[in-house]
Design a protein around this motif. Structure first.
Motif, PDB file in Angstrom:
ATOM      1  N   ALA A   1     -19.169 117.577  73.918  1.00  0.00           N
ATOM      2  CA  ALA A   1     -19.525 116.220  74.335  1.00  0.00           C
ATOM      3  C   ALA A   1     -18.348 115.268  74.111  1.00  0.00           C
ATOM      4  CB  ALA A   1     -20.750 115.743  73.559  1.00  0.00           C
ATOM      5  N   ALA A   2     -17.652 115.450  72.978  1.00  0.00           N
ATOM      6  CA  ALA A   2     -16.499 114.575  72.698  1.00  0.00           C
ATOM      7  C   ALA A   2     -15.396 114.809  73.735  1.00  0.00           C
ATOM      8  CB  ALA A   2     -15.973 114.842  71.288  1.00  0.00           C
ATOM      9  N   GLU A   3     -15.149 116.062  74.066  1.00  0.00           N
ATOM     10  CA  GLU A   3     -14.108 116.354  75.066  1.00  0.00           C
ATOM     11  C   GLU A   3     -14.480 115.773  76.431  1.00  0.00           C
ATOM     12  OE1 GLU A   3     -12.239 120.516  73.212  1.00  0.00           O
ATOM     13  OE2 GLU A   3     -13.625 120.646  74.905  1.00  0.00           O
ATOM     14  N   HIS A   4     -15.779 115.854  76.739  1.00  0.00           N
ATOM     15  CA  HIS A   4     -16.194 115.290  78.034  1.00  0.00           C
ATOM     16  C   HIS A   4     -16.025 113.772  78.027  1.00  0.00           C
ATOM     17  CE1 HIS A   4     -17.881 115.811  81.970  1.00  0.00           C
ATOM     18  NE2 HIS A   4     -18.824 114.898  81.748  1.00  0.00           N
ATOM     19  N   GLY A   5     -16.311 113.162  76.883  1.00  0.00           N
ATOM     20  CA  GLY A   5     -16.097 111.718  76.766  1.00  0.00           C
ATOM     21  C   GLY A   5     -14.642 111.356  77.022  1.00  0.00           C
ATOM     22  N   ILE A   6     -13.743 112.123  76.418  1.00  0.00           N
ATOM     23  CA  ILE A   6     -12.314 111.857  76.595  1.00  0.00           C
ATOM     24  C   ILE A   6     -11.898 112.144  78.044  1.00  0.00           C
ATOM     25  CG2 ILE A   6      -9.983 112.656  75.925  1.00  0.00           C
ATOM     26  CD1 ILE A   6     -11.233 110.871  73.780  1.00  0.00           C
ATOM     27  N   ALA A   7     -12.486 113.216  78.609  1.00  0.00           N
ATOM     28  CA  ALA A   7     -12.165 113.545  80.008  1.00  0.00           C
ATOM     29  C   ALA A   7     -12.571 112.393  80.928  1.00  0.00           C
ATOM     30  CB  ALA A   7     -12.882 114.831  80.411  1.00  0.00           C
ATOM     31  N   LEU A   8     -13.762 111.844  80.684  1.00  0.00           N
ATOM     32  CA  LEU A   8     -14.228 110.734  81.524  1.00  0.00           C
ATOM     33  C   LEU A   8     -13.390 109.478  81.300  1.00  0.00           C
ATOM     34  CD1 LEU A   8     -18.132 111.016  81.471  1.00  0.00           C
ATOM     35  CD2 LEU A   8     -16.573 111.584  83.327  1.00  0.00           C
ATOM     36  N   LEU A   9     -12.996 109.260  80.052  1.00  0.00           N
ATOM     37  CA  LEU A   9     -12.173 108.082  79.727  1.00  0.00           C
ATOM     38  C   LEU A   9     -10.862 108.128  80.517  1.00  0.00           C
ATOM     39  CD1 LEU A   9     -12.067 105.760  77.422  1.00  0.00           C
ATOM     40  CD2 LEU A   9     -10.541 107.340  76.249  1.00  0.00           C
TER      41      LEU A   9
ATOM     42  N   SER B   1     -17.012 103.393  74.330  1.00  0.00           N
ATOM     43  CA  SER B   1     -17.511 104.748  74.498  1.00  0.00           C
ATOM     44  C   SER B   1     -18.819 104.853  73.724  1.00  0.00           C
ATOM     45  CB  SER B   1     -16.468 105.752  73.970  1.00  0.00           C
ATOM     46  OG  SER B   1     -16.805 107.044  74.396  1.00  0.00           O
ATOM     47  N   LEU B   2     -19.910 105.215  74.420  1.00  0.00           N
ATOM     48  CA  LEU B   2     -21.240 105.119  73.809  1.00  0.00           C
ATOM     49  C   LEU B   2     -21.698 106.471  73.253  1.00  0.00           C
ATOM     50  CD1 LEU B   2     -22.946 102.923  76.572  1.00  0.00           C
ATOM     51  CD2 LEU B   2     -21.266 102.283  74.822  1.00  0.00           C
ATOM     52  N   HIS B   3     -22.094 106.450  71.994  1.00  0.00           N
ATOM     53  CA  HIS B   3     -22.478 107.709  71.327  1.00  0.00           C
ATOM     54  C   HIS B   3     -23.646 107.533  70.372  1.00  0.00           C
ATOM     55  CE1 HIS B   3     -19.031 109.512  73.164  1.00  0.00           C
ATOM     56  NE2 HIS B   3     -18.307 108.483  72.745  1.00  0.00           N
ATOM     57  N   MET B   4     -24.530 106.610  70.694  1.00  0.00           N
ATOM     58  CA  MET B   4     -25.699 106.460  69.840  1.00  0.00           C
ATOM     59  C   MET B   4     -26.902 107.164  70.475  1.00  0.00           C
ATOM     60  SD  MET B   4     -25.002 102.947  71.091  1.00  0.00           S
ATOM     61  CE  MET B   4     -25.625 101.567  70.189  1.00  0.00           C
ATOM     62  N   PRO B   5     -27.897 107.495  69.677  1.00  0.00           N
ATOM     63  CA  PRO B   5     -29.078 108.147  70.265  1.00  0.00           C
ATOM     64  C   PRO B   5     -29.922 107.135  71.025  1.00  0.00           C
ATOM     65  CG  PRO B   5     -29.428 107.738  67.928  1.00  0.00           C
ATOM     66  CD  PRO B   5     -28.030 107.290  68.220  1.00  0.00           C
ATOM     67  N   LEU B   6     -30.758 107.621  71.922  1.00  0.00           N
ATOM     68  CA  LEU B   6     -31.715 106.733  72.587  1.00  0.00           C
ATOM     69  C   LEU B   6     -32.942 106.615  71.690  1.00  0.00           C
ATOM     70  CD1 LEU B   6     -32.798 105.080  74.960  1.00  0.00           C
ATOM     71  CD2 LEU B   6     -33.605 107.210  75.992  1.00  0.00           C
ATOM     72  N   THR B   7     -33.157 105.411  71.182  1.00  0.00           N
ATOM     73  CA  THR B   7     -34.323 105.140  70.331  1.00  0.00           C
ATOM     74  C   THR B   7     -34.889 103.801  70.803  1.00  0.00           C
ATOM     75  OG1 THR B   7     -33.053 103.825  68.749  1.00  0.00           O
ATOM     76  CG2 THR B   7     -33.157 106.203  68.328  1.00  0.00           C
ATOM     77  N   PRO B   8     -36.063 103.420  70.313  1.00  0.00           N
ATOM     78  CA  PRO B   8     -36.566 102.098  70.706  1.00  0.00           C
ATOM     79  C   PRO B   8     -35.533 101.010  70.388  1.00  0.00           C
ATOM     80  CG  PRO B   8     -38.294 103.342  69.619  1.00  0.00           C
ATOM     81  CD  PRO B   8     -37.045 104.178  69.523  1.00  0.00           C
ATOM     82  N   ALA B   9     -34.759 101.181  69.318  1.00  0.00           N
ATOM     83  CA  ALA B   9     -33.786 100.142  68.933  1.00  0.00           C
ATOM     84  C   ALA B   9     -32.565 100.123  69.846  1.00  0.00           C
ATOM     85  CB  ALA B   9     -33.356 100.357  67.491  1.00  0.00           C
ATOM     86  N   THR B  10     -32.239 101.246  70.442  1.00  0.00           N
ATOM     87  CA  THR B  10     -31.022 101.273  71.274  1.00  0.00           C
ATOM     88  C   THR B  10     -31.341 101.219  72.758  1.00  0.00           C
ATOM     89  OG1 THR B  10     -30.981 103.692  71.353  1.00  0.00           O
ATOM     90  CG2 THR B  10     -29.760 102.667  69.548  1.00  0.00           C
ATOM     91  N   SER B  11     -32.618 101.260  73.097  1.00  0.00           N
ATOM     92  CA  SER B  11     -32.981 101.244  74.516  1.00  0.00           C
ATOM     93  C   SER B  11     -32.446  99.965  75.178  1.00  0.00           C
ATOM     94  CB  SER B  11     -34.515 101.312  74.623  1.00  0.00           C
ATOM     95  OG  SER B  11     -34.895 101.142  75.949  1.00  0.00           O
ATOM     96  N   LYS B  12     -31.651 100.140  76.208  1.00  0.00           N
ATOM     97  CA  LYS B  12     -31.074  99.026  76.983  1.00  0.00           C
ATOM     98  C   LYS B  12     -30.348  98.004  76.113  1.00  0.00           C
ATOM     99  CE  LYS B  12     -34.232  99.433  80.860  1.00  0.00           C
ATOM    100  NZ  LYS B  12     -35.206  98.835  81.736  1.00  0.00           N
ATOM    101  N   VAL B  13     -29.651  98.465  75.085  1.00  0.00           N
ATOM    102  CA  VAL B  13     -28.883  97.495  74.275  1.00  0.00           C
ATOM    103  C   VAL B  13     -27.702  96.950  75.071  1.00  0.00           C
ATOM    104  CG1 VAL B  13     -29.368  98.124  71.876  1.00  0.00           C
ATOM    105  CG2 VAL B  13     -27.619  99.352  73.111  1.00  0.00           C
ATOM    106  N   PHE B  14     -27.312  97.668  76.108  1.00  0.00           N
ATOM    107  CA  PHE B  14     -26.276  97.133  76.999  1.00  0.00           C
ATOM    108  C   PHE B  14     -27.009  96.544  78.200  1.00  0.00           C
ATOM    109  CE2 PHE B  14     -24.488 100.359  74.317  1.00  0.00           C
ATOM    110  CZ  PHE B  14     -23.444  99.653  73.733  1.00  0.00           C
ATOM    111  N   ASN B  15     -27.086  95.218  78.205  1.00  0.00           N
ATOM    112  CA  ASN B  15     -27.910  94.518  79.187  1.00  0.00           C
ATOM    113  C   ASN B  15     -27.185  93.258  79.632  1.00  0.00           C
ATOM    114  OD1 ASN B  15     -28.205  92.647  77.048  1.00  0.00           O
ATOM    115  ND2 ASN B  15     -29.948  93.816  76.246  1.00  0.00           N
TER     116      ASN B  15
END
Ligand SMILES: NC(=O)C1=CN([C@@H]2O[C@H](COP(=O)(O)OP(=O)(O)OC[C@H]3O[C@@H](n4cnc5c(N)ncnc54)[C@H](O)[C@@H]3O)[C@@H](O)[C@H]2O)C=CC1
Ligand SMILES: O=C(O)C(=O)COP(=O)(O)O
Length: 629
Positions: free
Chosen positions: A187-195, A285-299
């Motif tokens: 997952a980290a390598e894919h993140g860097i690849a996308l970056l 680069s986003l790497h937090m889990p999806l939880t009620p607290a993180t749902s749509k935190v980027f809005n």
């Protein structure tokens, strides 16, 4: 006969006499393999607790309450050991690495059925003991309902468990395990690849070139060196991304409310607040889990706080970004580019504005998809699921307490004691119902903070609830079920002067505000109280109400209160002997000499009504109760 002081009262411990008892061979020490319930009795499946090396707790079929498997099973026990030939069935609903499938096949019937509709999944799951999924299968409440208690383990072959209804799993007593480590690097390598691909327009330039164009000016990129990258979620993947980004010469900051600052500092990464991270970053680069607290935190609101022209990579979960807001931010130029591996809905709809946006690079949730990661994840999850089905709580349990193996090994005899005390205490309640609260007192020489009581609490809860309801309790659903039934379980840790070599001196189970079938079990405080200890690895009942006793907690038990006079043991023992009931142990505890005594009689067989009736007719017996341990 031996006189022993317990709880400041003297009681006489009387070994069963040859006239009415077979002298039982020394009980075997408690084995390292303890069955420990698990599913509705009707479905004959169970969790076991086993302690070989690194293994913690096991689920195994065909036993639904705690049994010390080293001991002969009692006739009254409703549990039965799993048939040796029992082979569980595991449904694998998404592609899993071959090594994992092979491992599963060595232990179970494996049904690899991919692309199941929700209905097909529900139809299949009722004949499966375990289900293994990746991110593409939604394990909803309906799935657990459809499983009708058969499903004991859900294995998530990966990290994110947002596609599993954990609450429903817990309510249904189904263990959820994941494979949290094997895909981190992928997952980290894919993140860097996308970056890098995003910064240099690799995907867009590739498509353009393949379309016959040569657009060197259109695809001028941006450099990464010297730019600020904010890693949002500094966990396993986030920190590996940070490490790699530093290698690219980026200035890395991170936001993670739960990450230790020294771990970040050791990597040369500064932990900052959410607002500071998003307002100073050139790249996120986003790497937090999806939880009620993180749902749509980027809005909409948080996009406006970002540096104009920010670039965002998301290899975590689509749901942490409000996708419509991201489209707006891309159109306004606040966000210059995005590279997305994950989407709120996967696959995104064919007309998704986001996925088709020219400044967005997309991949179809490929973060974990390297050969190496898939083999690793498959083995990790297969081991966890097979382990769970064989009786071990994997270290990656998501909805059950994880008790380290060394702690578990120490606590195992107390786990049995805890359940048996719970079972006994509730059987002493008049009518068996109306229990609203249970208090557990742990007495130990050790610092109360050193005692992990979650397992013990779960087992007392199991012992209390199962005899009076149709509920089945395991480590997964004990707290939930108690709460749901309005049963308040409170705990107290008391420091006593005893051997610090053992984790506990004794466990006391109290039930307040109830009547008792056996009045002597009620203390001056008006609550039913029983206490037990582990001696030589064997759980024993050591106190009933205010009376000290000492009887091994196995088989069946009769408690009698009688006038303290000679001959009582013989009379009761003879009645049992005449009815072929073998006495395994007998103790007498008394308060005042020649006044009152409590006799505790352990029996291998369950006495019939007639036998119990005859005991009741013995003149000096004031009250007695038969208890099924
Ligand atoms: N695209 C893919 O194929 C893959 C995606 N993932 C996803 O990547 C994410 C991270 O995975 P891991 O690093 O293995 O998990 P992890 O549990 O090691 O790290 C997650 C981190 O997020 C932090 N966090 C929680 N709430 C936060 C908040 N509100 N703000 C900031 N940080 C917060 C946690 O403290 C933790 O340090 C997960 O969502 C996982 O599902 C993981 C592997 C592959
Ligand atoms: O492990 C994760 O969280 C992932 O997102 C990987 O998902 P996958 O198993 O590839 O469907």
């Amino acid at each position: 006969m031996a006189a022993t002081a317990t709880n400041h009262r003297v009681f006489i411990r009387t070994e069963a006499t040859p006239s009415f008892s077979r002298s039982r061979s020394c009980p075997k020490p408690i084995s390292n393999h303890l069955s420990f319930l698990a599913s509705p009795p009707s479905l004959s499946s169970s969790i076991q607790l086993s302690l070989p090396n690194r293994r913690l707790l096991t689920l195994s079929p065909h036993a639904h309450h705690l049994v010390d498997s080293s001991q002969p099973s009692s006739s009254s026990s409703s549990s039965s050991p799993p048939p040796p030939s029992y082979k569980p069935t595991i449904l694998v609903s998404e592609k899993l690495g071959n090594a994992g499938i092979d491992l599963l096949r060595a232990h179970a019937h494996v049904d690899c059925s991919y692309d199941l509709s929700p209905q097909e999944l529900c139809d299949k799951v009722s004949s499966c003991d375990a289900l293994i999924v990746r991110s593409g299968t939604k394990v909803t409440r309906q799935v657990f309902e459809a499983a009708k208690g058969r499903l004991k383990v859900v294995g998530r072959a990966g990290v994110g468990i947002d596609n599993v209804d954990l609450q429903a799993a817990t309510e249904f007593g189904c263990l959820v395990v994941n494979a949290p480590t094997a895909n981190t690097i992928a997952a980290a390598e894919h993140g860097i690849a996308l970056l890098a691909a995003m910064a240099r327009n690799v995907a867009q330039a590739d498509a353009s070139t393949k379309a016959g164009k040569w657009e060197r000016n259109k695809y001028i990129g941006v450099s990464m060196v010297g730019k600020t990258l904010a890693v949002m979620g500094f966990g396993k993947v986030g920190s590996e991304v940070a490490r790699r980004a530093k290698g690219l010469g980026m200035n890395v900051i991170a936001h993670d409310p739960y990450a230790p600052a020294d771990r970040a500092r050791a990597m040369g990464v500064e932990l900052v607040s959410f607002d500071q991270a998003i307002s100073t970053a050139d790249f996120l680069s986003l790497h937090m889990p999806l939880t009620p607290a993180t749902s749509k935190v980027f809005n909409d609101e948080t996009f406006t706080k970002m540096k104009k022209g920010v670039r965002i990579v998301n290899v975590a979960r689509g749901g942490i970004i409000d996708e419509d807001a991201l489209v707006r931010a891309l159109e306004s130029g606040v966000v210059a580019q995005a590279a997305l591996d994950v989407f709120m809905e996967e696959p995104p709809s064919k007309d998704s504005k986001l996925a088709h946006h020219p400044n967005v690079t997309v991949t179809p949730h490929l973060g974990a998809s390297t050969k190496e990661a898939q083999e690793g994840v498959a083995i990790e999850i297969a081991e966890a699921v097979v382990g769970a089905l064989n009786g071990e709580l994997s270290a990656t349990a998501v909805n059950a307490p994880m008790v380290p193996p060394d702690v578990l090994s120490e606590l195992s005899p107390y786990v049995i004691l805890a359940e048996k005390l719970g079972r006994l205490a509730v059987q002493l309640v008049a009518g068996g119902n109306g229990v609203q609260a249970v208090k557990i007192v742990y007495k130990s020489a050790r610092d109360p903070d050193d005692l992990d009581t979650r397992l013990l609490r779960a087992m007392v809860t199991k012992g209390v609830i199962e005899p009076i309801s149709s509920a089945f309790i395991n480590l997964v659903n004990a707290d939930y079920t108690a709460k749901h039934k309005g049963l308040r379980i409170s705990e107290e840790r008391v420091t006593v002067d005893s051997s610090p070599g053992s984790p506990l001196h004794s466990i006391q189970v109290k039930i307040p505000n109830v009547g008792s079938k056996f009045a002597s079990a009620i203390t001056e405080n008006g609550e039913i109280s029983i206490e037990g200890q582990v001696k030589d690895g064997i759980p024993r009942l050591t106190c009933v109400g205010s009376f000290g006793v000492d009887v091994s907690l196995e088989g069946n038990l009769i408690l009698c209160r009688q006038v303290d006079q000679p001959g009582m043991i013989g009379q009761v023992g003879n009645i049992l002997g005449e009815h072929n009931v073998n006495v395994s142990f007998m103790t007498v505890g008394r308060t005042v000499r020649h006044k009152q005594a409590i006799m505790a009689i352990g029996m291998d067989e369950e006495p019939n009504k007639e036998t119990l009736g005859r005991i009741g007719q013995v003149n000096a017996i004031e009250e007695f109760v038969f208890l099924d341990i």
